[in-house]
Design a protein around this motif. Structure first.
Motif, PDB file in Angstrom:
ATOM      1  N   GLY A  63      -2.697 -63.737 -71.101  1.00  0.00           N
ATOM      2  CA  GLY A  63      -3.759 -63.189 -71.489  1.00  0.00           C
ATOM      3  C   GLY A  63      -4.865 -63.590 -70.158  1.00  0.00           C
ATOM      4  N   THR A  64      -4.884 -64.092 -69.433  1.00  0.00           N
ATOM      5  CA  THR A  64      -5.947 -64.236 -68.392  1.00  0.00           C
ATOM      6  C   THR A  64      -5.163 -63.660 -67.330  1.00  0.00           C
ATOM      7  OG1 THR A  64      -4.887 -65.760 -67.241  1.00  0.00           O
ATOM      8  CG2 THR A  64      -5.779 -66.842 -68.982  1.00  0.00           C
ATOM      9  N   ALA A  65      -6.254 -63.179 -65.787  1.00  0.00           N
ATOM     10  CA  ALA A  65      -6.061 -63.045 -64.504  1.00  0.00           C
ATOM     11  C   ALA A  65      -5.064 -63.172 -63.934  1.00  0.00           C
ATOM     12  CB  ALA A  65      -7.489 -63.166 -64.064  1.00  0.00           C
ATOM     13  N   TYR A  66      -4.646 -64.966 -64.656  1.00  0.00           N
ATOM     14  CA  TYR A  66      -3.117 -65.958 -63.775  1.00  0.00           C
ATOM     15  C   TYR A  66      -1.771 -65.025 -64.596  1.00  0.00           C
ATOM     16  CZ  TYR A  66      -7.773 -67.347 -62.154  1.00  0.00           C
ATOM     17  OH  TYR A  66      -8.713 -67.650 -61.640  1.00  0.00           O
ATOM     18  N   ASP A  67      -1.880 -64.179 -65.830  1.00  0.00           N
ATOM     19  CA  ASP A  67      -0.716 -63.837 -66.739  1.00  0.00           C
ATOM     20  C   ASP A  67       0.593 -63.660 -65.496  1.00  0.00           C
ATOM     21  OD1 ASP A  67       1.205 -62.887 -68.860  1.00  0.00           O
ATOM     22  OD2 ASP A  67      -0.582 -62.216 -69.292  1.00  0.00           O
ATOM     23  N   THR A  68       1.167 -64.632 -65.886  1.00  0.00           N
ATOM     24  CA  THR A  68       3.071 -64.539 -65.341  1.00  0.00           C
ATOM     25  C   THR A  68       3.876 -63.644 -66.146  1.00  0.00           C
ATOM     26  OG1 THR A  68       4.214 -66.123 -67.291  1.00  0.00           O
ATOM     27  CG2 THR A  68       3.166 -67.190 -65.740  1.00  0.00           C
ATOM     28  N   GLY A  69       3.373 -62.579 -66.484  1.00  0.00           N
ATOM     29  CA  GLY A  69       4.411 -61.474 -67.581  1.00  0.00           C
ATOM     30  C   GLY A  69       5.206 -61.808 -67.835  1.00  0.00           C
ATOM     31  N   LEU A  70       5.974 -63.357 -67.879  1.00  0.00           N
ATOM     32  CA  LEU A  70       7.436 -63.644 -68.590  1.00  0.00           C
ATOM     33  C   LEU A  70       7.501 -63.560 -70.084  1.00  0.00           C
ATOM     34  CD1 LEU A  70       8.285 -66.647 -65.961  1.00  0.00           C
ATOM     35  CD2 LEU A  70       8.178 -64.285 -65.510  1.00  0.00           C
ATOM     36  N   ASP A  71       8.924 -63.582 -70.454  1.00  0.00           N
ATOM     37  CA  ASP A  71       8.467 -63.134 -71.533  1.00  0.00           C
ATOM     38  C   ASP A  71       9.297 -64.189 -72.684  1.00  0.00           C
ATOM     39  OD1 ASP A  71      10.508 -62.055 -74.357  1.00  0.00           O
ATOM     40  OD2 ASP A  71      10.828 -60.811 -74.009  1.00  0.00           O
ATOM     41  N   GLN A  72       8.355 -64.911 -73.046  1.00  0.00           N
ATOM     42  CA  GLN A  72       8.307 -66.065 -74.426  1.00  0.00           C
ATOM     43  C   GLN A  72       9.804 -66.338 -74.720  1.00  0.00           C
ATOM     44  OE1 GLN A  72       7.211 -68.635 -73.980  1.00  0.00           O
ATOM     45  NE2 GLN A  72       5.299 -69.723 -73.739  1.00  0.00           N
TER      46      GLN A  72
END
Length: 474
Positions: A256-265
């Motif tokens: 949810g930040t500008a650095y969001d990895t986009g990886l699936d938890q």
């Protein structure tokens, strides 16, 4: 002051190499990895570090595995994820320099057998010692990442890092890594360091650190703010302590930040859940010690990596001088300054640490020196960032050798050696060029493995030992 840079951050997963090396001395067999590899391949890591470093020696010496076969198996599962290895530049995977033809063949065979990215470093940050490996990596069509060993000292200014980043780009590297093996990099320093690197190069910046001093997660956050592109992490069961920060934690922190990895938890949880029982088994068997799971801010005071500290404690214990540890720790920075402020990473960490122990135990500094100390002073490892203390050098090697010190790239003095290694290795049971390279890296260990393999193929019962015996020594 540099501004914050907003961008997604990528994760390089270390559980199959550095995390296991840091916490269980690289004793994870391929059988423990196989069931989870296909899931890991779906996660979307920037890369999975799975080979090189100490894995090669460990496969041959303890696990009765052919490291080349392990690599081929790993690559057959990582169809979508780049495989990465760690290479000690001109040292390959050992502790002394090899001839250029050996380095060239090792790199190209590594790529041929399944490596996509090679992280290449030198213990002195002497870029001359990286050129052959970088050239071979590029010729083989793989990604060449040059790793700079992070350390502290008067020579290691932001200007130094900015300039060397520029040189690395000019060498043809595809990316740059900061290798903080001791967990020395503080959060604000990480912001300033990455900002300096970004001024010096347009290459992607990867940050590698260890949780040893307890600051690594904060360090990664500040590095991301400065524009770090990749951070090295380990799935939760094999994270923290002397390993890397948790992959799961960093992904959640950035969500949810500008650095969001986009990886699936959900996928990351599958990976974490898989390794959790194995972690518990390692603790039960004594493979994983609780001593490596905590944090120790003392590393900031003496800049001593965990492995180096353990080695010094062992050396003092064998001499019945455990009470001298504080004196030795205080001697380490003095020796390091005398010898040109080398970073403390294999093999320079062992050289400085052992010499500090000898200086304290002998009661006179440099009264006795190891051959490795003499080789470092003679220039056989390359050039240190700062000049060495000339009086100390003369005491170590003698006045008659002062003019014999090496100033060129050390490997320039090493004749081609592949033919010699090939002949020797075949006499000891080598069946392929990969076997020859195994022999070149660790002659006796490889010879023992060839004998074991031959016996197994002949039907001799050499069942692999269980976790408390040969294959997994504590």
């Amino acid at each position: 002051m540099a501004e914050q840079v907003k961008h997604p951050v990528k994760i390089m997963e270390t559980v199959l190499r550095d995390a296991g090396q840091s916490l269980i001395a690289t004793r994870m067999p391929i059988e423990e990895m196989l069931p989870i590899l296909d899931t890991m391949d779906k996660v979307g890591y920037a890369a999975v570090e799975c080979w090189g470093g100490a894995t090669f020696d460990s496969c041959l010496r303890f696990l009765h595995e052919d490291p080349w076969e392990r690599l081929r198996i790993l690559k057959s599962h990582f169809k979508n994820t780049p495989t990465q290895m760690l290479l000690r530049g001109q040292n390959i995977l050992g502790y002394s320099h090899y001839a250029d033809d050996v380095v060239d063949r090792f790199v190209k065979k590594s790529v041929e057998n399944g490596i996509d990215r090679i992280r290449i470093f030198d213990c002195l940050n002497d870029l001359r010692n990286l050129k052959t490996a970088v050239k071979a990596t590029k010729e083989a069509g793989a990604h060449a990442q040059i790793a700079l060993v992070y350390t502290l000292g008067s020579a290691y200014t932001l200007e130094y890092w900015e300039n060397i980043a520029r040189e690395i780009e000019e060498m043809g590297a595809d990316s740059l890594c900061i290798k903080d093996m001791s967990g020395l990099l503080r959060p604000q320093q990480a912001f300033e360091l990455v900002s300096a690197l970004k001024r010096g190069t347009k290459l992607p910046i990867d940050l590698h650190t260890h949780y040893t001093s307890g600051q690594a997660s904060m360090t990664y956050w500040k590095a991301a703010e400065a524009g770090a592109d990749i951070i090295d992490c380990a799935t939760t069961p094999f994270s923290m302590g002397t390993s890397q920060p948790s992959t799961d934690v960093m992904v959640e922190a950035f969500r949810g930040t500008a650095y969001d990895t986009g990886l699936d938890q959900k996928l990351l949880k599958e990976v974490s859940d898989y390794f959790t029982p194995y972690r518990e088994q390692c603790l039960k068997d004594g493979l994983m010690s609780t001593k490596v799971l905590g944090v120790n801010t003392r590393t900031m005071l003496y800049q001593v990596p965990g492995g180096m500290l353990s080695n010094m404690i062992k050396q003092l214990g064998e001499q019945g001088k455990s009470d001298k540890l504080t004196e030795v720790l205080e001697e380490v920075p003095r020796v390091r300054k005398d010898l040109g402020e080398p970073p403390l990473v294999t093999p320079s960490s062992q050289i400085v640490g052992t010499q500090a122990v000898m200086n304290v135990l002998m009661g006179e500094r440099y009264k006795m020196c190891t051959q490795q100390t003499k080789d470092l002073v003679m220039g056989k490892y390359g050039q240190t960032i700062k000049p060495m203390d000339e009086k100390v050098v003369e005491k170590i090697i003698g006045k008659e050798n002062m003019d014999k010190r090496i100033t060129c790239r050390p490997a320039d003095l090493i004749p081609p050696a592949m033919d010699k290694f090939t002949e020797e290795a075949k006499a000891h049971g080598a069946k392929s060029e990969e076997d020859v390279l195994s022999y070149a890296s660790f002659p006796q260990v490889a010879t023992d493995f060839f004998k074991w393999r031959e016996a197994q193929q002949s039907g001799v019962d050499l069942t692999k030992a269980d976790s408390k015996n040969k294959a997994y020594p504590a």
